[in-house]
Write an enzyme that holds these catalytic residues in place. Structure first.
Site, PDB file in Angstrom:
ATOM      1  N   SER A 116      25.881 -36.499  33.206  1.00 13.25           N
ATOM      2  CA  SER A 116      27.293 -36.238  32.909  1.00 13.25           C
ATOM      3  C   SER A 116      28.102 -35.797  34.124  1.00 13.25           C
ATOM      4  O   SER A 116      29.328 -35.787  34.074  1.00 13.25           O
ATOM      5  CB  SER A 116      27.422 -35.170  31.815  1.00 13.25           C
ATOM      6  OG  SER A 116      26.950 -33.921  32.281  1.00 13.25           O
ATOM      7  N   LYS A 137      28.897 -28.470  34.756  1.00  4.43           N
ATOM      8  CA  LYS A 137      30.201 -29.123  34.626  1.00  4.43           C
ATOM      9  C   LYS A 137      31.144 -28.625  35.727  1.00  4.43           C
ATOM     10  O   LYS A 137      30.816 -27.719  36.481  1.00  4.43           O
ATOM     11  CB  LYS A 137      30.829 -28.828  33.251  1.00  4.43           C
ATOM     12  CG  LYS A 137      29.967 -29.146  32.049  1.00  4.43           C
ATOM     13  CD  LYS A 137      29.725 -30.636  31.862  1.00  4.43           C
ATOM     14  CE  LYS A 137      28.828 -30.903  30.646  1.00  4.43           C
ATOM     15  NZ  LYS A 137      28.498 -32.331  30.499  1.00  4.43           N
TER      16      LYS A 137
END
Length: 209
Positions: A53, A92
């Site tokens: 991701s 993230k």
């Protein structure tokens, strides 16, 4: 009898000396282990990514060095405790800090009313012209307003089409942030080769530092 006693004494002396060396080595090893444990618990950590991701900034299977001491800023890549019990941590990028307003319109980040070019993103070649890498989105969808609340940050993965981030899990509490990612290396690169580590550059497209 004297020779026998002398031989026995020599053997005992050798055994005592070996035990002393062993204790010294064990002591050094234990101290090193304790220092490494303390460092990993309080200063830095080395983790392996299990998700793509954050690609291509951090690819699946790569090792990431986490700085647990330095303060985090807008656009830093961070590791935080996962809200999902299936995972321990997420990796993230911080897009919004407390008090920020965030929305995406026509593949453009609008931060506090200002359009931001997300130069840290590398859009894949298969994204067709006119197609959006980051679909239109408003923070109000999860909070009722576009404002990031106190004590929270808004995070997103760099692989926007395959990231389970604040668009799904909501805001991330600041007190769940473990640290800031500062360097990354491939899964087959030797850890001791400094040249194999890629330093994650600071991002300051908004004057965030």
């Amino acid at each position: 009898c004297t020779n026998l006693r002398g031989a026995r004494y020599a053997q005992q002396h050798k055994l005592i000396r070996m035990m002393g060396q062993l204790n010294r080595y064990l002591g050094v090893g234990l101290l090193s282990f304790m220092l490494v444990g303390f460092t990993r618990a309080n200063v830095v950590d080395l983790v392996t990514t299990t998700s793509g991701s954050m690609g291509p900034t951090v690819e699946k299977g790569e090792y990431v060095l986490i700085d647990k001491v330095t303060d985090v800023h807008r656009f830093d890549v961070i590791m935080f405790q996962s809200p999902d019990k299936r995972y321990q941590h997420f990796l993230k990028r911080i897009v919004g800090l407390p008090g920020d307003t965030i929305e995406f319109e026509e593949d453009k980040l609008i931060l506090n009313g200002r359009g931001i070019a997300e130069d840290y993103l590398v859009r894949p070649d298969h994204i067709k012209e006119g197609d959006y890498y980051t679909k239109d989105y408003k923070v109000s969808k999860i909070h009722g307003s576009n404002l990031v609340p106190d004590g929270m940050v808004f995070v997103m993965g760099d692989s926007r089409r395959g990231s389970r981030d604040s668009r799904i899990i909501g805001f991330v509490p600041i007190d769940t942030i473990v640290g800031r990612a500062v360097a990354v290396r491939g899964p087959d690169d030797p850890w001791y080769d400094l040249a194999s580590w890629d330093i994650l550059e600071d991002v300051d497209v908004y004057g965030s530092k």
